[in-house]
Design a protein around this motif. Structure first.
Motif, short mmCIF file in Angstrom:
data_model
loop_
_atom_site.label_atom_id
_atom_site.label_comp_id
_atom_site.label_asym_id
_atom_site.label_seq_id
_atom_site.Cartn_x
_atom_site.Cartn_y
_atom_site.Cartn_z
N ARG A 22 0.81 -1.21 0.00
CA ARG A 22 0.00 0.00 0.00
C ARG A 22 0.84 1.26 0.00
O ARG A 22 0.47 2.26 -0.61
N VAL A 23 1.95 1.22 0.76
CA VAL A 23 2.74 2.45 0.89
C VAL A 23 3.80 2.55 -0.21
O VAL A 23 4.61 3.45 -0.19
N THR A 24 3.79 1.61 -1.14
CA THR A 24 4.75 1.71 -2.23
C THR A 24 4.05 1.72 -3.57
O THR A 24 4.58 1.21 -4.57
N ASP A 25 2.84 2.34 -3.56
CA ASP A 25 2.21 2.64 -4.84
C ASP A 25 1.82 1.42 -5.66
O ASP A 25 1.98 1.42 -6.87
N THR A 26 1.32 0.40 -5.00
CA THR A 26 0.90 -0.79 -5.72
C THR A 26 -0.61 -0.74 -5.90
O THR A 26 -1.32 -0.32 -5.00
N SER A 27 -1.10 -1.19 -7.04
CA SER A 27 -2.54 -1.13 -7.29
C SER A 27 -3.27 -2.09 -6.34
O SER A 27 -2.71 -3.12 -5.94
N SER A 28 -4.50 -1.75 -6.00
CA SER A 28 -5.22 -2.58 -5.04
C SER A 28 -5.54 -3.95 -5.65
O SER A 28 -5.64 -4.94 -4.94
N LYS A 29 -5.62 -4.00 -6.96
CA LYS A 29 -5.83 -5.27 -7.64
C LYS A 29 -4.62 -6.18 -7.39
O LYS A 29 -4.76 -7.35 -7.03
N MET A 41 -0.16 9.26 -8.10
CA MET A 41 -0.50 8.41 -6.95
C MET A 41 -1.82 7.69 -7.17
O MET A 41 -2.75 8.23 -7.76
N ARG A 42 -1.89 6.48 -6.71
CA ARG A 42 -3.09 5.68 -6.94
C ARG A 42 -4.19 6.07 -5.96
O ARG A 42 -3.92 6.52 -4.85
N SER A 43 -5.44 5.85 -6.39
CA SER A 43 -6.56 6.26 -5.55
C SER A 43 -6.59 5.45 -4.26
O SER A 43 -6.98 5.95 -3.21
N GLY A 44 -6.14 4.20 -4.34
CA GLY A 44 -6.10 3.37 -3.13
C GLY A 44 -5.16 3.96 -2.10
O GLY A 44 -5.47 4.03 -0.92
N SER A 45 -4.01 4.42 -2.57
CA SER A 45 -3.04 5.04 -1.68
C SER A 45 -3.60 6.32 -1.07
O SER A 45 -3.45 6.58 0.12
N LEU A 46 -4.27 7.11 -1.93
CA LEU A 46 -4.86 8.36 -1.44
C LEU A 46 -5.87 8.07 -0.35
O LEU A 46 -5.90 8.75 0.68
N ARG A 47 -6.70 7.05 -0.58
CA ARG A 47 -7.69 6.69 0.43
C ARG A 47 -7.01 6.32 1.73
O ARG A 47 -7.41 6.75 2.81
N TYR A 48 -5.95 5.54 1.59
CA TYR A 48 -5.20 5.13 2.79
C TYR A 48 -4.68 6.35 3.53
O TYR A 48 -4.86 6.48 4.75
N LEU A 49 -4.06 7.27 2.80
CA LEU A 49 -3.47 8.46 3.42
C LEU A 49 -4.53 9.30 4.11
O LEU A 49 -4.35 9.79 5.21
#
Ligand SMILES: Nc1ncnc2c1ncn2[C@@H]1O[C@H](COP(=O)(O)OP(=O)(O)O)[C@@H](O)[C@H]1O
Ligand SMILES: [Mg+2]
Lengths: 241, 299
Positions: A105-112, B1-9
């Motif tokens: 998550r903290v290294t820019d990986t897609s949620s897929k 930045m990915r939307s998942g990461s943004l949500r996390y932040l």
């Protein structure tokens, strides 16, 4: 893979932790680092992940030249490394799955990719049925396997483990080293610091002995020769099926 | 930045505020107090300016006659004033009339005995035909020996302006102090948040998260404080402004009602007020968090 040239590390307080170290570790090797407490083993590991800068000498890791590495490039180096510590360093408020996913998550990986990769790695360390458990509900050996899964999930070429079995029952320690051995067989380089002699004798691998900041002995490369990862087990491709 | 990461932040930022709610409340409280004071000072200044403009358009001059004049001198003054070309109207109020009108306001008992030693002066209230003449006429009147004092609208305007200056200086001092306190409290709150999350931060560094990514939840937290403070300050100032406006408008006294008429209506200033509150709040919150991150989040 790893190259130390005349590396000396003196801490700000004047403590000489490492003196003129020359060391080379090839891709695919599995090496133990042994030595008394205070010999400089952890310092060596910290230099590898660029947590410390050597007082003098040159270090290359995974193609990165650490002496000239810019601060903002350090994350790039660390993404090619998997790090495991004696104290596990799990996040207490997150369950097993989230702890492993955290590294992605903290290294820019897609949620897929996260949803695909995390269950696969948890299967590898045989913790699929504990995915929803909190760290405090697990034994020491299981917690360290979670930490190992977190180190592996980024698919690093090189695993650094500083006394990963130091807080674990001897019987369970074998399990961890066996797991590392398995990972090594698929091509990942492993460097593991340990205190436990029985581990070193049971797994006939390269042993680097450090005494008072210098390399006292080095068996050289031993054990399994390098082989590719034909099934792509540790590269994650296998998880696609 | 990915939307998942943004949500996390984003989630992390909000969670951090909640976990640390006491300090968060202090941060928001002080910052919104600071914004309220700045806002009130600016609104006061703007209104004084508008009032000064309004008062400046009035053409009434009050001439206070010296207490020591004889009847003959008074008659002479009367002739002179009534003979002035520039004046549109002249109204004389004698000491006695002044006392009577004051008794009507304050009651017999309070002003008992004033008849023997009347403290009120004889006064003229004159208006000029041409508003541009106010200053010159005031000066001419003031130079007459029988005249003790001339109160022109300009003078009243000067008083208003000097009050405004005083408020501005004092307000600026208070605001500077409060701004510093805000920054200190916000950066301390963020420091505690960093401390609470030191494990996560440590792990993030080892797995190769970028500095900017590690910092973002804390910066988001600072910005959140800023936005919340801005909203609170805005609604409080709005309520206070409407309250004072209503109070002045209801007041029976005609000059206060006149002054109220020159108050800037809230509808015309709410947008710039909200935007500047938001801007100032966000900038302060961000500076506060960056200050503490620079010191406590060595990556
Ligand atoms: N942060 C530090 N500051 C100063 N001296 C240190 C620091 N870390 C380690 N040392 C010193 O460096 C030497 C090597 O320490 P370390 O690498 O931790 O040894 P090991 O891991 O082999 O037990 C010791 O003498 C230790 O006291
Ligand atoms: Mg150590």
């Amino acid at each position: 893979m790893v190259n130390f040239e005349h590396v000396t590390m003196i801490y700000d307080n004047g403590a000489v932790a490492l003196k003129d170290i020359n060391l080379h570790i090839d891709k695919g090797e599995f090496a133990f680092i042994v030595g008394a407490s205070g010999a400089g083993k952890s310092t060596l590991m910290k230099l590898l992940m660029c947590e410390l800068t050597p007082t003098s000498g040159n270090i290359q890791v995974n193609g990165f030249d650490l002496t000239t590495l810019k601060r903002r490039k350090i994350p790039d180096l660390r993404r090619t490394l998997g790090v495991v510590f004696q104290d596990f360093r799990l996040i207490d408020s997150m369950n097993v799955y989230e702890n492993v996913a955290f590294a992605l998550r903290v290294t820019d990986t897609s949620s897929k990719m996260i949803r695909r990769r995390v269950p696969y790695i948890l299967g590898l360390v045989e913790l699929s049925d504990k995915a929803k458990c909190m760290p405090r509900e697990l034994s020491g050996g299981e917690q360290q396997r979670v930490a190992l899964a977190r180190a592996l999930v980024n698919n690093p070429a090189f695993i650094i483990a500083d006394e990963p079995t130091g807080n674990i029952d001897p019987a369970l320690s074998y399990e961890i080293v066996e797991l590392l051995n398995e990972i090594n067989r698929c091509g990942t380089t492993i460097l593991m610091v340990t205190h436990q002699h029985e581990l070193v004798t049971r797994f006939p691998k390269r042993v680097i002995t450090i005494e008072n900041g210098t390399i006292a002995s080095d068996t050289g490369r031993r054990g399994t020769p390098f082989q590719a990862d034909p099934a792509g087990i540790y590269r994650g491709e296998a998880s696609l099926v | 930045m990915r939307s998942g990461s943004l949500r996390y932040l984003f989630r992390e930022g909000v969670r951090s505020v909640w976990v640390n709610r006491l300090m968060s409340a202090a941060s928001v409280g002080v910052l919104s107090a600071c914004l309220m004071l700045i806002g009130s000072a600016v609104l006061l200044a703007a209104n004084v300016k508008s009032m000064v403009g309004f008062v400046g358009q009035q053409n009434e001059i009050i001439v206070v006659v010296s207490d020591s004049v004889t009847d003959a001198q008074l008659a002479e003054l009367d002739d002179t004033i009534k003979g002035m070309e520039e004046l549109a109207s002249v109204k004389f109020t004698s000491k006695e009339q002044a006392l009577i009108s004051q008794i009507e306001i304050y009651g017999e008992s309070l002003l008992a005995g004033f008849e023997e030693d009347n403290p009120y002066p004889d006064m003229y209230s004159v208006t000029v035909k041409n508003i541009g003449d106010v200053e010159r006429v005031s000066q001419t009147l003031a130079e007459m020996p029988e005249v003790e004092q001339v109160r022109s609208p300009e003078e009243f305007a000067d008083v208003l302006v000097s009050i405004e200056k005083m408020v501005t200086v004092m307000g600026a001092l208070v605001v500077i102090v409060l701004a510093v306190v805000s920054l200190v409290i916000i950066s301390n709150t963020i420091r505690i948040a960093v401390f609470n999350r030191r494990r996560e931060v440590n792990i993030m560094k080892y797995v190769g998260a970028r500095d900017s990514f590690i910092r973002l939840p804390f910066v988001i937290q600072g910005v959140f404080f800023g936005i919340l403070s801005a909203l609170i300050a805005f609604f409080v100032v709005w309520a206070g402004y409407s309250f004072i406006y209503a109070l002045l408008a209801q007041n029976g006294s005609p000059w206060i009602a006149q002054a109220a008429a020159s108050i800037i209506p809230f509808e015309t200033i709410w947008l710039p007020l909200l935007v500047s509150f938001g801007g100032a709040g966000i900038v302060t919150g961000m500076i506060g968090s960056l200050l503490s991150l620079r010191k406590h989040l060595k990556v």
